[in-house]
Design a protein around this motif. Structure first.
Motif, PDB file in Angstrom:
ATOM      1  N   PHE A 187      83.926 -40.380 123.910  1.00  0.00           N
ATOM      2  CA  PHE A 187      85.257 -39.487 123.912  1.00  0.00           C
ATOM      3  C   PHE A 187      85.094 -37.672 122.797  1.00  0.00           C
ATOM      4  N   VAL A 188      84.625 -38.337 121.856  1.00  0.00           N
ATOM      5  CA  VAL A 188      85.187 -37.219 120.645  1.00  0.00           C
ATOM      6  C   VAL A 188      83.874 -36.573 121.197  1.00  0.00           C
ATOM      7  N   SER A 189      82.143 -36.273 121.244  1.00  0.00           N
ATOM      8  CA  SER A 189      81.251 -35.731 121.470  1.00  0.00           C
ATOM      9  C   SER A 189      81.374 -35.610 123.235  1.00  0.00           C
ATOM     10  N   ALA A 190      81.455 -35.898 124.045  1.00  0.00           N
ATOM     11  CA  ALA A 190      81.268 -35.364 125.119  1.00  0.00           C
ATOM     12  C   ALA A 190      82.949 -34.300 125.400  1.00  0.00           C
ATOM     13  N   PHE A 191      83.985 -34.425 124.852  1.00  0.00           N
ATOM     14  CA  PHE A 191      85.022 -33.257 124.673  1.00  0.00           C
ATOM     15  C   PHE A 191      84.511 -31.901 123.751  1.00  0.00           C
ATOM     16  N   SER A 192      83.476 -32.291 123.032  1.00  0.00           N
ATOM     17  CA  SER A 192      82.991 -30.787 122.148  1.00  0.00           C
ATOM     18  C   SER A 192      81.435 -30.831 122.822  1.00  0.00           C
ATOM     19  N   ILE A 193      81.088 -31.374 123.671  1.00  0.00           N
ATOM     20  CA  ILE A 193      80.010 -30.781 124.043  1.00  0.00           C
ATOM     21  C   ILE A 193      80.631 -29.461 125.581  1.00  0.00           C
ATOM     22  N   GLY A 194      81.610 -30.800 126.191  1.00  0.00           N
ATOM     23  CA  GLY A 194      82.093 -29.663 127.488  1.00  0.00           C
ATOM     24  C   GLY A 194      83.010 -28.839 127.451  1.00  0.00           C
ATOM     25  N   PHE A 195      84.159 -29.480 127.540  1.00  0.00           N
ATOM     26  CA  PHE A 195      85.479 -28.971 127.592  1.00  0.00           C
ATOM     27  C   PHE A 195      85.944 -28.305 126.683  1.00  0.00           C
ATOM     28  N   GLY A 196      85.509 -28.635 125.238  1.00  0.00           N
ATOM     29  CA  GLY A 196      85.949 -27.709 124.136  1.00  0.00           C
ATOM     30  C   GLY A 196      85.369 -25.980 124.627  1.00  0.00           C
ATOM     31  N   PRO A 197      83.581 -26.085 124.041  1.00  0.00           N
ATOM     32  CA  PRO A 197      83.453 -25.291 124.007  1.00  0.00           C
ATOM     33  C   PRO A 197      83.760 -24.094 125.424  1.00  0.00           C
ATOM     34  N   MET A 198      83.083 -25.540 126.593  1.00  0.00           N
ATOM     35  CA  MET A 198      82.834 -24.529 127.777  1.00  0.00           C
ATOM     36  C   MET A 198      83.955 -23.367 128.601  1.00  0.00           C
ATOM     37  N   THR A 199      85.285 -23.904 128.441  1.00  0.00           N
ATOM     38  CA  THR A 199      86.333 -23.791 128.845  1.00  0.00           C
ATOM     39  C   THR A 199      86.517 -22.179 129.078  1.00  0.00           C
TER      40      THR A 199
END
Length: 539
Positions: free
Chosen positions: A440-452
């Motif tokens: 979960f943590v890594s998926a957030f940091s690849i997707g929503f974290g930076p891309m938003t």
């Protein structure tokens, strides 16, 4: 290089200020005798300051330019850090945290926009994502300093004061960058003023042939059909709200509890949870930086969302079978001898157990002061708990027995239905939960974290970019406040596993939303993106 420095330092300061409160609280609650409510106020003060900034910051960024906005936010941050470092009362602390929140919020918006406008299209993903990488490094750094200053008298003053160093560095590095290109009348003159070194000759020829005239927008244009603005606002708000409602602020908060259930010793587990997950976040964000301009924004957002949905659903299902004991941390503060504060643990004398820190548990990851002394043997504990499947270390097993015993009581005291749920029975499920957590943590940091933030800094026309970004950002902070404050009540109402299944459902909705509405913007100049939106090509 300077643009990159500004982006990285901006993120670093942001992450540092978010993370530092967890360690500072442990000392502040003793020095200032803070009740649970006061601790919650102190933690939320930053969010409230940030929310205020996102309401007025957009006007500052559009009227006075991005560069000036960053300089101003740096000065405000210096003032806030000084207030915190010299604070003598609770009220002053709250004012200091609000000031800091205000500053990092303005800075976060201005940095992303400034950098996205400064660099060539094929590097934009990399350099704006660098901001998010800065945040993750900042959070790790704050945990490290929490650890270093844990036993120092009034160590919290140093924790708050050290933010001054990166702020001063950012202030200096931005003085050498050109004035913001957007304040100039057309694209062509931007190139002559500041972007020449970043654009190749083809870009420049194109720009000369087709001058791009800046349009003027009022705030209400965000909700009108002119130039497809309403559609862009939908994209921005959707991304920002889904980023919060997929549960990211809370999943992280339960990290240390999930680490406990897998069988790590109580004191090292909290630090392991925060540092381990912090390291995973940094690595994942670097992956996102590498692929932002190759794979594209849409792909990373959708992939991240799918993995997040799967992993929270898994946590939800495993916690139905092997329930985690979720006590409200702050109740423990009132009664330090309550059985769920793990007082039986041999390494933790009861006397030194401070009140346990309150909400965002993500920030309050490191729970007990006495734990710090014991964590010197952290690496050793970790190694032996890794190898314990093969060779059970007798002293470890003994300690684990004690932890397990106090945990069993914790389960009984907080959640009668699971009365005798023995923790050891569900070892496999606990590890599945832990792995889902990491995914979960890594998926957030690849997707929503930076891309938003990357997409937000790209999709609006230059004339209203600051206000539009701030508008979306205010929803981000409001949603974060709402989720952090309502989490425990929701768990009381519907139960832990349903909560996580709900997050899983949100993840599925987010994937659908991104598929239908979010355009691919990689490799296009900001002007091309704007023209394509205006031509309704994305409808």
């Amino acid at each position: 290089l300077l643009s990159a420095t500004v982006s990285l330092l901006g993120g670093l300061i942001f992450g540092y200020e978010l993370g530092i409160i967890s360690g500072a609280l442990l000392q502040l609650q003793i020095d200032f005798h803070l009740s649970c409510f006061k601790q919650e106020v102190l933690v939320s003060a930053l969010l409230i300051g940030a929310l205020l900034a996102s309401l007025v910051g957009g006007i500052l960024i559009d009227r006075h330019g991005r560069r000036r906005a960053i300089l101003v936010s740096n000065l405000v941050l210096l003032v806030g850090s000084l207030i915190l470092t010299l604070a003598r009362s609770f009220i002053v602390l709250v004012i200091g945290r609000m000031t800091v929140g205000f500053a990092i919020s303005v800075s976060s918006m201005a940095c992303c926009i400034y950098v996205s406008e400064m660099v060539a299209a094929h590097q934009r993903g990399l350099l704006v994502s660098l901001y998010e990488a800065g945040i993750t490094v900042g959070i790790l750094l704050s945990y490290a300093l929490n650890y270093i200053f844990a036993d120092v008298d009034e160590g919290w003053r140093y924790m708050f004061g050290l933010a001054i160093a990166p702020t001063a560095m950012q202030f200096l590095s931005i003085l050498f960058l050109p004035v913001n290109p957007v304040k100039l009348s057309s694209w062509d003159s931007d190139c002559q003023k500041g972007l020449i070194q970043l654009q190749n000759t083809e870009d420049r020829e194109m720009a000369k042939r087709e001058p791009y005239k800046e349009k003027h927008y009022s705030f209400l244009d965000l909700f009108r059909t002119r130039d497809n603005m309403r559609r862009r606002t939908l994209v921005g708000l959707g991304l920002v709200l889904f980023q919060q409602f997929t549960g990211q602020p809370n999943v992280l908060g339960y990290a240390s509890k999930i680490f406990h259930s897998v069988g790590f010793q109580s004191n090292s587990s909290a630090i392991l949870a925060s540092v381990g997950l912090g390291a995973i976040k940094v690595v994942a964000t670097l992956v996102a930086m590498a692929f932002a301009d190759k794979a594209g924004r849409r792909v990373l957002l959708m992939a991240g969302c799918v993995v997040m949905a799967i992993s929270v659903t898994t946590i939800g299902l495993t916690s139905r079978i092997a329930p985690l004991a979720m006590a409200r941390d702050c109740k423990a503060a009132a009664d330090p001898n309550a059985s769920h504060s793990l007082t039986q643990h041999p390494l933790m004398p009861v006397s030194s157990q401070p009140a346990v820190s309150p909400i965002p548990p993500a920030l309050g990851a490191v729970r007990s002061r006495a734990g710090f002394a014991a964590t010197r043997s952290l690496a050793k504990d970790f190694a032996s708990s890794q190898s314990r499947e093969v060779v059970p270390d007798s002293s470890l097993a003994q300690k684990r027995g004690l932890v397990g015993q106090s945990k069993k009581e914790a389960v009984e005291s907080t959640d009668p239905p699971f009365g005798g749920a023995p923790w050891a029975e569900h070892t496999v499920l606990n590890w599945i939960t832990l792995l889902s957590m990491m995914a979960f943590v890594s998926a957030f940091s690849i997707g929503f974290g930076p891309m938003t933030w990357l997409v937000l800094s790209e999709i609006y026309p230059a004339g209203i970019r600051g206000r539009a970004f701030a508008f979306c950002n205010s929803f981000n902070w409001a949603a974060n406040l709402l989720i952090s404050l309502s989490f425990l009540d929701l768990i009381d109402a519907i139960g832990f596993s349903w909560m996580f299944l709900l997050y899983g459902l949100m993840g599925v909705m987010a994937v659908t939303f991104i598929y239908l509405f979010v355009p691919e913007t990689k490799g296009q100049s900001l002007e091309e993106i704007d023209q394509q939106f205006s031509r309704k090509r994305y409808v």
